[in-house]
Design a protein around this motif. Structure first.
Motif, PDB file in Angstrom:
ATOM      1  N   LEU A  78     103.522 -54.316  44.780  1.00 14.13           N
ATOM      2  CA  LEU A  78     102.755 -53.602  43.753  1.00 14.13           C
ATOM      3  C   LEU A  78     101.463 -54.317  43.398  1.00 14.13           C
ATOM      4  CD1 LEU A  78     105.558 -52.629  41.203  1.00 14.13           C
ATOM      5  CD2 LEU A  78     104.860 -51.465  43.283  1.00 14.13           C
TER       6      LEU A  78
ATOM      7  N   ARG B  88      98.775 -54.808  45.227  1.00 15.23           N
ATOM      8  CA  ARG B  88      97.540 -54.332  45.838  1.00 15.23           C
ATOM      9  C   ARG B  88      96.752 -53.524  44.810  1.00 15.23           C
ATOM     10  NH1 ARG B  88      98.295 -53.596  51.563  1.00 15.23           N
ATOM     11  NH2 ARG B  88      96.924 -51.803  51.467  1.00 15.23           N
ATOM     12  N   ILE B  89      95.450 -53.513  44.967  1.00 15.51           N
ATOM     13  CA  ILE B  89      94.641 -52.781  43.999  1.00 15.51           C
ATOM     14  C   ILE B  89      94.097 -51.476  44.590  1.00 15.51           C
ATOM     15  CG2 ILE B  89      94.035 -54.803  42.616  1.00 15.51           C
ATOM     16  CD1 ILE B  89      91.384 -54.927  44.125  1.00 15.51           C
ATOM     17  N   GLU B  90      94.600 -51.102  45.778  1.00 16.86           N
ATOM     18  CA  GLU B  90      94.187 -49.835  46.392  1.00 16.86           C
ATOM     19  C   GLU B  90      95.337 -48.824  46.264  1.00 16.86           C
ATOM     20  OE1 GLU B  90      94.642 -52.618  48.526  1.00 16.86           O
ATOM     21  OE2 GLU B  90      92.661 -53.466  48.130  1.00 16.86           O
ATOM     22  N   ARG B  91      95.019 -47.560  46.571  1.00 16.09           N
ATOM     23  CA  ARG B  91      96.048 -46.525  46.582  1.00 16.09           C
ATOM     24  C   ARG B  91      96.653 -46.353  47.965  1.00 16.09           C
ATOM     25  NH1 ARG B  91      95.305 -42.198  42.173  1.00 16.09           N
ATOM     26  NH2 ARG B  91      93.552 -43.058  41.054  1.00 16.09           N
TER      27      ARG B  91
ATOM     28  N   PHE C 173     100.559 -48.139  51.518  1.00 14.50           N
ATOM     29  CA  PHE C 173     101.880 -48.493  50.992  1.00 14.50           C
ATOM     30  C   PHE C 173     103.041 -48.000  51.868  1.00 14.50           C
ATOM     31  CE2 PHE C 173      99.252 -48.852  47.138  1.00 14.50           C
ATOM     32  CZ  PHE C 173      99.699 -50.059  46.632  1.00 14.50           C
TER      33      PHE C 173
ATOM     34  N   SER D 124     107.795 -46.434  36.369  1.00 16.18           N
ATOM     35  CA  SER D 124     106.778 -45.375  36.460  1.00 16.18           C
ATOM     36  C   SER D 124     105.814 -45.562  37.619  1.00 16.18           C
ATOM     37  CB  SER D 124     105.982 -45.339  35.151  1.00 16.18           C
ATOM     38  OG  SER D 124     105.326 -46.578  34.955  1.00 16.18           O
ATOM     39  N   ARG D 125     106.001 -46.592  38.415  1.00 15.02           N
ATOM     40  CA  ARG D 125     105.035 -46.948  39.461  1.00 15.02           C
ATOM     41  C   ARG D 125     104.672 -45.767  40.366  1.00 15.02           C
ATOM     42  NH1 ARG D 125     109.233 -51.299  42.016  1.00 15.02           N
ATOM     43  NH2 ARG D 125     109.165 -51.876  39.824  1.00 15.02           N
ATOM     44  N   GLU D 126     103.399 -45.422  40.387  1.00 13.23           N
ATOM     45  CA  GLU D 126     102.952 -44.326  41.253  1.00 13.23           C
ATOM     46  C   GLU D 126     102.890 -44.798  42.703  1.00 13.23           C
ATOM     47  OE1 GLU D 126     100.076 -41.847  39.316  1.00 13.23           O
ATOM     48  OE2 GLU D 126      99.177 -41.245  41.214  1.00 13.23           O
ATOM     49  N   HIS D 127     103.049 -46.099  42.866  1.00 10.04           N
ATOM     50  CA  HIS D 127     103.128 -46.654  44.222  1.00 10.04           C
ATOM     51  C   HIS D 127     104.272 -45.996  44.998  1.00 10.04           C
ATOM     52  CE1 HIS D 127     101.504 -49.452  41.286  1.00 10.04           C
ATOM     53  NE2 HIS D 127     100.850 -50.095  42.232  1.00 10.04           N
TER      54      HIS D 127
ATOM     55  N   TRP E 212     102.921 -42.797  46.446  1.00  8.49           N
ATOM     56  CA  TRP E 212     101.899 -43.236  47.416  1.00  8.49           C
ATOM     57  C   TRP E 212     102.569 -43.713  48.700  1.00  8.49           C
ATOM     58  CZ3 TRP E 212      99.019 -46.751  43.339  1.00  8.49           C
ATOM     59  CH2 TRP E 212      98.267 -45.929  42.478  1.00  8.49           C
TER      60      TRP E 212
ATOM     61  N   ASN F 241     104.222 -37.815  38.924  1.00 14.22           N
ATOM     62  CA  ASN F 241     103.422 -38.646  39.823  1.00 14.22           C
ATOM     63  C   ASN F 241     103.314 -38.029  41.209  1.00 14.22           C
ATOM     64  OD1 ASN F 241     102.995 -40.562  37.853  1.00 14.22           O
ATOM     65  ND2 ASN F 241     104.598 -41.968  38.576  1.00 14.22           N
TER      66      ASN F 241
ATOM     67  N   LYS G 289     101.022 -35.023  41.295  1.00 13.87           N
ATOM     68  CA  LYS G 289      99.599 -35.403  41.248  1.00 13.87           C
ATOM     69  C   LYS G 289      99.089 -35.832  42.613  1.00 13.87           C
ATOM     70  CE  LYS G 289      98.994 -35.887  36.553  1.00 13.87           C
ATOM     71  NZ  LYS G 289      97.943 -35.286  35.766  1.00 13.87           N
ATOM     72  N   ASN G 290     100.011 -36.133  43.509  1.00 15.88           N
ATOM     73  CA  ASN G 290      99.599 -36.590  44.832  1.00 15.88           C
ATOM     74  C   ASN G 290      99.856 -35.541  45.922  1.00 15.88           C
ATOM     75  OD1 ASN G 290      98.697 -39.602  44.738  1.00 15.88           O
ATOM     76  ND2 ASN G 290     100.384 -39.419  43.291  1.00 15.88           N
TER      77      ASN G 290
ATOM     78  N   PRO H 206      94.550 -50.770  38.214  1.00 15.30           N
ATOM     79  CA  PRO H 206      93.371 -50.945  39.085  1.00 15.30           C
ATOM     80  C   PRO H 206      92.931 -49.676  39.813  1.00 15.30           C
ATOM     81  CG  PRO H 206      95.205 -52.357  39.830  1.00 15.30           C
ATOM     82  CD  PRO H 206      95.601 -51.746  38.532  1.00 15.30           C
ATOM     83  N   GLN H 207      93.899 -48.917  40.328  1.00 15.44           N
ATOM     84  CA  GLN H 207      93.544 -47.715  41.080  1.00 15.44           C
ATOM     85  C   GLN H 207      92.958 -46.643  40.162  1.00 15.44           C
ATOM     86  OE1 GLN H 207      96.511 -49.296  41.220  1.00 15.44           O
ATOM     87  NE2 GLN H 207      96.941 -49.824  43.341  1.00 15.44           N
TER      88      GLN H 207
ATOM     89  N   GLU I 221      89.375 -47.581  39.729  1.00 17.84           N
ATOM     90  CA  GLU I 221      88.706 -47.279  40.994  1.00 17.84           C
ATOM     91  C   GLU I 221      88.359 -45.786  41.051  1.00 17.84           C
ATOM     92  OE1 GLU I 221      91.286 -47.056  44.331  1.00 17.84           O
ATOM     93  OE2 GLU I 221      89.754 -47.616  45.784  1.00 17.84           O
TER      94      GLU I 221
ATOM     95  N   SER J  99     107.182 -47.529  32.312  1.00 17.46           N
ATOM     96  CA  SER J  99     108.214 -46.616  31.826  1.00 17.46           C
ATOM     97  C   SER J  99     108.870 -47.070  30.522  1.00 17.46           C
ATOM     98  CB  SER J  99     109.283 -46.439  32.905  1.00 17.46           C
ATOM     99  OG  SER J  99     109.879 -47.679  33.193  1.00 17.46           O
TER     100      SER J  99
ATOM    101  N   MET K  74     107.977 -60.189  39.446  1.00 19.25           N
ATOM    102  CA  MET K  74     106.698 -60.065  40.160  1.00 19.25           C
ATOM    103  C   MET K  74     105.983 -61.399  40.238  1.00 19.25           C
ATOM    104  SD  MET K  74     104.715 -56.507  39.415  1.00 19.25           S
ATOM    105  CE  MET K  74     103.452 -56.848  40.630  1.00 19.25           C
TER     106      MET K  74
END
Lengths: 195, 470
Positions: free
Chosen positions: A30, A32-35, A38, A82-85, A88, A110, A113-114, B40-41, B44, B130, B412
């Motif tokens: 988790l 990474r700062i990109e979408r 993954f 809730s991670r949208e990762h 993704w 989530n 939305k994708n 972060p995303q 972005e 969450s 983490m």
């Protein structure tokens, strides 16, 4: 997000309930700062052992499920974090459709939305498809417009989806752009409530 | 007189910006909390579309998920460091207040919100996490969102949301001596399952809830999501008001008394109707220990793991959970030996939690071979605890005393339980691999965790206090 109207794909059956987002994508990925990127980590601890070698006993690693894009799963899929990762990772891996008896609320939003098609389906129907899919080479076609799922033999099953969600997927709407069309109303609300 | 309403309906109605039939409501967000992992995303996305943060003044950031809990000066993990630096830059560029790793207000986002008084009754509060449901303890409508929604709130200060159904979790009677808020919420989830709240916002009601401290209420609301509900809340009362009085971000003087009246008026009206009600008898709740890989797999300390024969549905999942946990069927909970103890997380890391654990641990020793850590929920909790000498109580017993952060709840940072390790944890999730790949988590209260640290296995903390264990 990309619009999606229909999809036909190889089915991967994952016969477990309460699959949480920690399983879909473990926390070590988790950061990474990109979408993007993954997909390689999806279901990581089920697909790989402690040394990073593929676990032969996990079905997704078997040749007959290579290229699967329709995921069948047990109830309460996507619970927990809730991670949208999680969506993704599923989308990046290649899953475009997920069919389960129920989904956790945050995951559902989530995924929507994708542009992932989430379909709630009776458990008995899913169990039937799981059996069909267990050896691979089982395909399902989803037609969002008609709200129908068809197998290769032409059997058709209807599904329900809230009409707004359906429209959103078919049109690939960007919620932020839509909301900003109502910016005057947001401003009026702020003035009225002194927010 | 108008129709009686629940606190949930009252808050919702006040926040609808725009409504159109067949579409979700557009609701206004009063407080947006952000952290380094899920933002972060979103930033972005704003940059790519040349959008601004609409209300930086209603946004507050901290670093909690990744931060080291010792030797903070050097963040050895380069990717973590980059994520934290990214948050710093995003906050600077968009004018958002940030409590970074060295700031006195730093802490777990769900600990600092109430501590600073950013959390207030009647507010809509969201965060890309969450456990945002925690803030519901104050009668706020607070829920976790994904990163796309974080971006949506940053850009518009609103969210598109379907109006939730309401669920009354009625806790009848009061908890027995030595039984805590954590035991209550674990028992609720054990009884009703991990998805009974899906599609609902929960309101916790009843005598036991009214009698809980604000910290206890936060523990209960925190785990609403483990029962499937994005939000769980409690009607505001005098306790809520008194907790918030004098906090940094609440009004002062007469203005506080004025706003407090509005807060109290939010409480659910007599006779209000919920879409669903479930009932649990508080008097029957015992100290709880989870045995499996989701929070509903939980039994009283006097219990055992399930026998497979008695499992009606999804037997395979139960079998897999027992295997993962390295436990036999029908195994007594008191026979389970542990090697790690974690006291911390947004569920149980507030001053009162640490005081309760310290009371058990005082004058005793952590059993040999057990690694035990205490991670205060915020920098401020840590300082207050130190003023009371709690750090010394824990250190003398053999605990490590760390800096604040999410830490071993999700591992983490470096705080992980090794594969095969078994942890008595005051956190909220016992999912496979949650505390470390192959790690086994047992969810318990701070008191139960402290007693397990001394005994090296789970014991009934009520008996532990009296000195007679079995």
């Amino acid at each position: 997000m990309e619009a999606i109207k229909e999809h036909k794909g190889l089915v991967f059956p994952l016969n477990r309930t309460n699959i949480d987002t920690d399983q879909i994508i473990p926390k070590q990925f988790l950061k990474r700062i990109e979408r993007t990127g993954f997909g390689q980590f999806v279901f990581y601890n089920w697909r790989f052992d402690d040394n990073g070698n593929k676990r032969e006993d996990f079905d997704l690693n078997k040749a007959q499920f290579a290229g699967a894009s329709v995921l069948l799963a047990g109830e309460n899929f996507g619970c927990g974090s809730s991670r949208e990762h999680a969506p993704w990772a599923l989308l990046d891996y290649g899953f475009k459709v997920i069919i389960a008896p129920s989904f956790a609320d945050i995951f559902y939003n989530n995924a929507l939305k994708n542009g992932i098609i989430l379909i709630k389906m009776e458990e008995s129907q899913i169990t039937e498809w799981m059996k069909e899919a267990e050896n691979g080479a089982f395909y399902l076609s989803v037609d969002l417009e008609k709200q129908e799922i068809q197998d290769d033999e032409g059997n058709i099953v209807h599904f329900d989806i809230p009409s707004y969600h359906k429209e959103k997927l078919i049109n690939g709407w960007d919620d932020i752009a839509l909301t900003l069309l109502n910016e005057d109303k947001i401003k009026a609300y702020e003035e009225a409530t002194q927010a | 007189m108008s129709k009686p309403k629940t606190v949930i309906e009252k808050i919702w109605e006040k926040h609808v910006v725009y409504q159109e039939s067949g579409k979700p409501d557009l609701i206004y967000i009063d407080q947006h909390l952000i952290h380094e992992v899920t933002s972060p995303q979103a930033f972005e996305g704003l940059r790519l579309n040349n959008r601004k943060v609409r209300r930086p003044d209603l946004t507050f950031a901290t670093m909690d998920h990744n931060v080291p809990t010792k030797d903070r000066d050097v963040v050895k993990d380069e990717i973590s460091r980059k994520q934290m630096e990214t948050l710093r830059k995003n906050c600077e560029d968009f004018g958002i207040k940030l409590a970074d790793m060295f700031h006195p207000d730093q802490g777990i986002v769900h600990v600092i919100g109430p501590q600073l008084g950013l959390t207030q009754p009647g507010k809509t509060i969201v965060c890309g996490d969450s456990h945002t449901s925690t803030h519901g303890a104050f009668g706020a409508l607070a829920f976790g969102i994904g990163t796309s929604e974080v971006e949506h709130v940053l850009a518009t200060q609103t969210l598109m949301q379907e109006k939730p159904k309401t669920l009354n979790v009625y806790v009848k009677g009061d908890l027995g001596p030595g039984v805590t808020a954590k035991d209550l919420i674990l028992a609720i989830i054990a009884k009703f399952g991990v998805k009974f709240g899906t599609g609902y916002v929960m309101e916790y009601t009843g005598e036991a809830i009214r009698n809980l401290s604000m910290e206890g209420r936060m523990t209960v609301c925190n785990m609403s999501i483990e029962g499937g509900a994005r939000a769980g809340l409690i009607s505001p009362d005098e306790k809520t008001v008194e907790f918030l009085r004098g906090r940094e971000y609440v009004p002062k003087g007469d203005a506080f008394d004025e706003i407090a009246k509005d807060w109290l008026a939010l409480a659910t009206d007599e006779g209000a109707v919920y879409d669903k009600t479930v009932v649990i008898n508080a008097e029957e709740v015992e100290p709880q220990v989870s045995w499996g890989t989701n929070p509903s797999m939980c039994v009283p300390i006097s219990g055992t793991t399930p026998s497979l024969e008695s499992v009606k549905e999804h037997k395979e999942d139960v079998k897999r959970a027992l295997e993962y946990m390295g436990l036999e069927e029908s195994q007594p909970i008191t026979s389970i030996e542990i090697d790690h103890v974690f006291i911390g997380s947004c569920t149980n890391s507030r001053l009162r939690d640490l005081q309760n654990a310290a009371e058990i641990i005082k004058g005793r020793k952590v059993k040999d071979g057990i690694k035990a850590i205490v991670v205060p929920g915020s920098f401020s909790v840590k300082l207050e605890a130190e003023k009371l000498g709690l750090d010394q109580v824990f250190l003398d017993a053999g605990f490590e005393w760390r800096d604040s952060g999410c830490s071993m709840c999700l591992g983490m940072n470096d705080d992980i339980v090794p594969a095969g390790g078994r942890c008595a944890s005051t956190s909220n999730r016992n999912f496979e691999g949650r505390q470390g790949n192959g790690a086994r988590t047992h969810l318990v209260s701070p008191e139960m965790a402290a007693a397990a640290a001394v005994e090296g296995r789970f014991v009934d903390v009520r008996k532990f206090k009296s000195g007679v264990l079995n």
